[in-house]
Design a protein around this motif. Structure first.
Motif, mmCIF file in Angstrom:
data_model
loop_
_atom_site.group_PDB
_atom_site.id
_atom_site.type_symbol
_atom_site.label_atom_id
_atom_site.label_comp_id
_atom_site.label_asym_id
_atom_site.label_seq_id
_atom_site.Cartn_x
_atom_site.Cartn_y
_atom_site.Cartn_z
ATOM 1 N N LEU A 29 1.094 -1.539 0.292
ATOM 2 C CA LEU A 29 -0.104 0.171 -0.167
ATOM 3 C C LEU A 29 0.620 1.142 0.040
ATOM 4 O O LEU A 29 1.948 1.444 0.841
ATOM 5 C CB LEU A 29 -0.868 0.514 1.720
ATOM 6 C CG LEU A 29 -2.249 -0.988 1.357
ATOM 7 C CD1 LEU A 29 -2.686 -0.988 2.597
ATOM 8 C CD2 LEU A 29 -2.645 -1.631 0.421
ATOM 9 N N SER A 33 -2.609 6.668 0.016
ATOM 10 C CA SER A 33 -4.210 6.771 -0.582
ATOM 11 C C SER A 33 -5.446 5.559 0.368
ATOM 12 O O SER A 33 -4.482 5.431 1.484
ATOM 13 C CB SER A 33 -3.579 5.074 -1.745
ATOM 14 O OG SER A 33 -2.590 4.379 -0.898
ATOM 15 N N VAL A 35 -8.325 2.953 0.918
ATOM 16 C CA VAL A 35 -7.594 1.375 -0.143
ATOM 17 C C VAL A 35 -9.406 0.337 0.527
ATOM 18 O O VAL A 35 -8.616 0.670 2.308
ATOM 19 C CB VAL A 35 -6.177 0.533 0.118
ATOM 20 C CG1 VAL A 35 -6.666 -0.747 -0.368
ATOM 21 C CG2 VAL A 35 -5.192 1.602 0.198
ATOM 22 N N SER A 205 -16.874 2.158 -3.913
ATOM 23 C CA SER A 205 -16.664 2.145 -4.757
ATOM 24 C C SER A 205 -16.210 4.124 -5.483
ATOM 25 O O SER A 205 -16.093 4.411 -6.123
ATOM 26 C CB SER A 205 -17.791 1.601 -6.186
ATOM 27 O OG SER A 205 -18.773 1.933 -6.031
ATOM 28 N N CYS A 208 -12.559 4.990 -2.956
ATOM 29 C CA CYS A 208 -11.775 4.649 -2.398
ATOM 30 C C CYS A 208 -11.027 4.387 -3.978
ATOM 31 O O CYS A 208 -11.558 4.723 -4.479
ATOM 32 C CB CYS A 208 -11.572 2.955 -2.643
ATOM 33 S SG CYS A 208 -12.137 2.928 -0.520
ATOM 34 N N ASP A 209 -9.735 4.708 -3.843
ATOM 35 C CA ASP A 209 -8.632 4.939 -4.525
ATOM 36 C C ASP A 209 -8.164 3.596 -4.847
ATOM 37 O O ASP A 209 -8.422 3.547 -6.253
ATOM 38 C CB ASP A 209 -7.352 5.232 -5.207
ATOM 39 C CG ASP A 209 -7.297 7.120 -4.102
ATOM 40 O OD1 ASP A 209 -8.339 7.816 -4.337
ATOM 41 O OD2 ASP A 209 -6.706 7.170 -2.653
ATOM 42 N N GLN A 210 -8.019 2.551 -4.501
ATOM 43 C CA GLN A 210 -7.984 1.166 -5.174
ATOM 44 C C GLN A 210 -8.463 0.376 -4.137
ATOM 45 O O GLN A 210 -8.711 0.269 -2.986
ATOM 46 C CB GLN A 210 -6.186 0.303 -4.259
ATOM 47 C CG GLN A 210 -5.522 0.985 -4.724
ATOM 48 C CD GLN A 210 -4.050 1.277 -4.679
ATOM 49 O OE1 GLN A 210 -3.674 1.211 -3.275
ATOM 50 N NE2 GLN A 210 -2.836 1.251 -5.201
ATOM 51 N N TYR A 221 -6.477 -7.227 -6.913
ATOM 52 C CA TYR A 221 -5.840 -5.537 -6.236
ATOM 53 C C TYR A 221 -6.094 -4.767 -6.836
ATOM 54 O O TYR A 221 -4.810 -4.916 -7.661
ATOM 55 C CB TYR A 221 -5.034 -5.698 -5.236
ATOM 56 C CG TYR A 221 -4.400 -4.921 -4.301
ATOM 57 C CD1 TYR A 221 -4.952 -3.506 -3.645
ATOM 58 C CD2 TYR A 221 -2.687 -4.720 -4.153
ATOM 59 C CE1 TYR A 221 -4.252 -2.597 -3.596
ATOM 60 C CE2 TYR A 221 -2.251 -3.054 -3.976
ATOM 61 C CZ TYR A 221 -2.650 -2.527 -3.406
ATOM 62 O OH TYR A 221 -1.841 -1.541 -2.880
ATOM 63 N N GLY A 222 -5.602 -3.576 -7.392
ATOM 64 C CA GLY A 222 -5.580 -2.837 -8.237
ATOM 65 C C GLY A 222 -6.530 -1.467 -7.658
ATOM 66 O O GLY A 222 -7.274 -0.831 -7.105
ATOM 67 N N ALA A 223 -6.282 -0.298 -8.809
ATOM 68 C CA ALA A 223 -7.221 1.164 -8.686
ATOM 69 C C ALA A 223 -8.757 0.385 -8.734
ATOM 70 O O ALA A 223 -8.574 -0.952 -9.856
ATOM 71 C CB ALA A 223 -6.859 1.764 -9.861
ATOM 72 N N THR A 224 -9.421 1.452 -8.488
ATOM 73 C CA THR A 224 -11.061 0.949 -7.997
ATOM 74 C C THR A 224 -11.516 0.546 -9.547
ATOM 75 O O THR A 224 -12.122 -0.124 -9.672
ATOM 76 C CB THR A 224 -11.808 2.082 -7.716
ATOM 77 O OG1 THR A 224 -10.700 2.858 -5.803
ATOM 78 C CG2 THR A 224 -13.011 1.739 -7.728
ATOM 79 N N GLU A 226 -10.580 0.006 -12.363
ATOM 80 C CA GLU A 226 -10.255 -1.426 -12.541
ATOM 81 C C GLU A 226 -10.371 -2.431 -12.339
ATOM 82 O O GLU A 226 -11.066 -3.270 -12.882
ATOM 83 C CB GLU A 226 -8.590 -1.357 -13.608
ATOM 84 C CG GLU A 226 -7.636 -0.605 -14.060
ATOM 85 C CD GLU A 226 -6.217 -0.137 -13.761
ATOM 86 O OE1 GLU A 226 -5.887 -1.218 -13.134
ATOM 87 O OE2 GLU A 226 -6.336 0.875 -14.312
#
Lengths: 250, 277
Positions: A29, A33, A35, A205, A208-210, A221-224, A226
Motif C-alpha cells: 500500500l 491512498s 484502500v 467504490s 476509494c482509490d484502490q 487488488y488495484g485501482a478502483t 480497473e
C-alpha cells in the motif's frame, strides 16, 4: 533510496490452530491512498487487520510498516485501528476528552501526564471531527456517529500514518458517514494511508482509490476503476451480491 | 462533647491506634484497586485469589517465611492454574474459577486443621485487626504503601488496559505485563487486607467501594477519590463500631461498606434508584 511502502506484506500466511485464515498474501500500500477492503464474513478481513497491527504473527511471510518491523512501528504509533464500536464497554467512566488523550499515551513518559503539546493535539483533533463541544461528555452518552468521531479523533491525536477502519459506517447516520469520508479524503491528501473494510459496496467504490478483494487470499487488488468489476464482485461474494452501484446508473 | 470523647477515648490504647492506622490504609488501598476490579469485571477473580491464598499463608507459617510470600505465590498461581485448565478443557471461565478456588481453599482448611498452633489461622480467616503484632503491622504498611505507589504510577496505563486493551497493544504497550501487574497488585492487596478483615470478607473490600463510586460519577479520577474515601471511612468507622459493640472488626468494616453502597444506590443523582421516583 526509494521511499518504503506504507504497508508491505510479502507472501503472508496466517493459521489458527492448523486452520488457514490467509495464505500467500502479497500487498503493497502506497502512502496517500484510500484502500477499500471487500470480502464476506469470515473471508479474512479482520485477520488481515490484526496481522498488520501485529496482533497475529504470520506463520510464513513478512510484514513491514513504513519499512520497519511491526514492533517498532507500534512504539512509534504509526498504525491506528478503529474497531467496530461494540468492542468497547460504553459504561466506562471516561469522557470524550479522556479517550482522545489515550491516543497520545505513546508519546508521553511513564506517568502519562499530558504536556501542552498533547492537550493541543487533542483539541485540534476534536475540533477536526466537530466534537470539541462534547469533550466533557461521558462516552456512554454519545450517539453511534459521535462515538465513531471520538475514536477517529483519537487516531488523529495519535498522528498515525496508517489508519485501519473496521466497518466504520455501521450504525452511523448518512451525515456522519459523509463527514467521515470527507475527513478520510483530507487525510489521504496529507499523505496518510487508509485501509477501510465495509460491505457497503456503493460508497466504497466512490471514495476509494484502490480496492482489495479478499477471500482467504487476495483475489484482486488495484485501482478502483480497473478491479471494481462484476466479475471480481461475483468471485468475492459468490451468488449473494449486495446492491451494486451501476444497476441504478445504467 | 460526647461524640468527640467517643472518638478520642479509644486512642489512649495503643492497639486501637494501630488498628485505626492499619484499617485506614487497608481501606484506601482496597478502594483504589476496587475501581479497576469493578471496571475490568474481575470481582469473581478477586474472590478466587482471596480464597486461594489460604494454603500459601499456612505453608509460609510452617516454613517460617513471610506470609506475604506464600500468599503471593498461591494468589498468582491460582490465576495461572485457572488459565491453564481453561485452555485444556471446554469449561467456561466462571466454572473453572469456582473449581480452582474452592479446591485451594479446601486445601488451606485441611492444612490449618493439621497444623498444631491453629489459633493464628482463625485470624487469617476472619481478620485480627485489634490484636495485630508489630512485625505484621510493619509488613502490612510496607506492602500497602508499595501497592499504592505502583497503582498511582501506572494509573492511566491500567485504565487503558481495562478500557481498550486493543488500542494499548496497537501503540506498543505491553498488555500481558499490565495483566500480571494488576494481578500482582490484587494479590498483594489481599495480603494486606486479610490482616484486617480476613480472607472470607476480603473480596467485599475489593469490590464494594468501586461499585459505590461507580454509581456516583462518570469521571475516573473522581471514582478513584470516592472509592478511597468510602474505603477509608468504612474502615475507620467500622473499627470504632467494633470497639464499642465488642463485635467482629472485619464484619463491622464490611457492613459500613455495604451501608455506603446502599446509600449510593438509593441516593445517587444519576444512577441511583431514587432518581426514578
Amino acid at each position: 533510496m526509494p521511499h518504503p511502502m506504507s504497508v508491505e506484506l510479502e507472501n503472508v500466511t496466517v493459521t489458527y490452530q492448523e486452520k488457514v485464515a490467509l495464505h500467500g498474501v502479497n500487498l503493497s500500500l502506497k502512502s496517500g491512498s484510500i484502500v477499500g477492503l471487500l470480502g464476506m464474513n469470515g473471508s479474512g478481513k479482520s485477520t488481515l487487520f490484526k496481522t498488520i497491527m501485529g496482533f497475529i504473527r504470520p506463520r510464513i511471510g513478512r510484514v513491514q510498516i513504513e519499512g520497519l518491523p511491526i514492533s517498532v512501528a507500534q512504539k512509534r504509533g504509526l498504525v491506528a485501528y478503529l474497531p467496530q464500536t461494540e468492542q468497547v464497554d460504553w459504561q466506562f467512566p471516561v469522557s470524550v476528552y479522556d479517550v482522545v488523550m489515550m491516543g497520545r499515551y505513546g508519546y508521553m513518559n511513564v506517568l502519562r501526564l499530558p504536556r501542552p503539546v498533547d492537550r493541543r493535539m487533542v483539541q485540534e483533533s476534536l475540533q477536526r471531527v466537530e466534537m470539541w463541544a462534547l469533550r466533557n461528555r461521558p462516552i456512554g452518552e454519545l450517539s453511534g456517529g459521535q462515538k465513531k468521531r471520538a475514536f477517529l479523533a483519537r487516531a488523529l491525536a495519535q498522528q498515525a500514518k496508517i489508519l485501519l477502519l473496521d466497518e466504520p459506517f455501521n450504525g452511523v447516520d448518512v451525515k456522519t458517514e459523509r463527514a467521515i469520508i470527507q475527513l478520510l479524503m483530507e487525510l489521504r491528501n496529507l499523505g496518510q494511508t487508509i485501509l477501510v473494510s465495509s460491505h457497503d459496496l456503493v460508497s466504497i467504490s466512490t471514495f476509494c482509490d484502490q480496492v482489495i478483494f479478499i477471500n482467504q487470499t487476495i483475489l484482486a487488488y488495484g485501482a478502483t476503476a480497473e478491479v471494481f468489476t462484476p466479475e471480481n464482485l461475483t468471485r468475492t461474494f459468490g451468488g449473494i451480491l449486495p446492491p451494486l452501484p451501476w444497476r441504478g446508473d445504467v | 462533647m460526647g461524640l468527640i470523647h467517643g472518638l478520642t477515648a479509644p486512642l489512649q490504647y495503643e492497639f486501637m491506634v494501630k488498628a485505626l492506622v492499619l484499617s485506614g490504609l487497608v481501606g484506601v488501598v482496597c478502594g483504589v484497586l476496587s475501581c479497576y476490579l469493578t471496571l475490568k469485571g474481575w470481582a469473581l477473580l478477586g474472590d478466587a485469589v482471596a480464597h486461594s491464598v489460604t494454603p500459601g499463608v499456612v505453608l509460609a507459617y510452617v516454613l517460617h517465611i513471610p506470609l506475604a510470600v506464600g500468599a503471593f505465590v498461591f494468589g498468582v498461581g491460582s490465576v495461572l492454574i485457572i488459565g491453564w485448565i481453561q485452555s485444556q478443557t471446554r469449561l467456561k471461565e466462571d466454572t473453572v474459577i469456582g473449581l480452582v478456588f474452592t479446591g485451594l481453599f479446601a486445601l488451606g482448611l485441611v492444612l490449618i486443621s493439621k497444623t498444631p498452633s491453629n489459633v493464628d489461622f482463625l485470624h487469617i480467616l476472619f481478620g485480627n485487626l485489634l490484636g495485630i503484632a508489630t512485625p505484621d503491622m510493619i509488613q502490612t504498611v510496607g506492602i500497602g504503601c508499595l501497592t499504592l505507589v505502583v497503582v498511582f504510577v501506572l494509573k492511566n496505563d491500567l485504565l487503558l488496559f481495562c478500557f481498550d486493551p486493543t488500542h494499548a497493544r496497537s501503540i506498543g504497550i505491553d498488555i500481558t505485563r499490565l495483566y500480571y501487574i494488576l494481578l500482582t497488585l490484587v494479590s498483594l492487596t489481599i495480603v494486606v487486607a486479610l490482616q484486617a478483615v480476613g480472607i472470607i470478607l476480603v473480596v467485599a473490600m475489593l469490590i464494594t467501594p468501586g461499585a459505590t463510586a461507580y454509581l456516583l460519577t462518570d469521571r475516573f479520577d473522581r471514582m478513584l477519590m470516592l472509592a478511597m474515601l468510602c474505603g477509608l471511612g468504612a474502615a475507620v468507622l467500622g473499627t470504632y463500631l467494633s470497639y464499642y459493640w465488642d463485635a467482629a472488626t472485619g464484619g463491622c468494616i464490611v457492613l459500613m461498606q455495604t451501608l455506603w453502597f446502599l446509600l449510593a444506590m438509593g441516593l445517587a443523582p444519576k444512577y441511583g434508584v431514587g432518581r426514578r421516583v
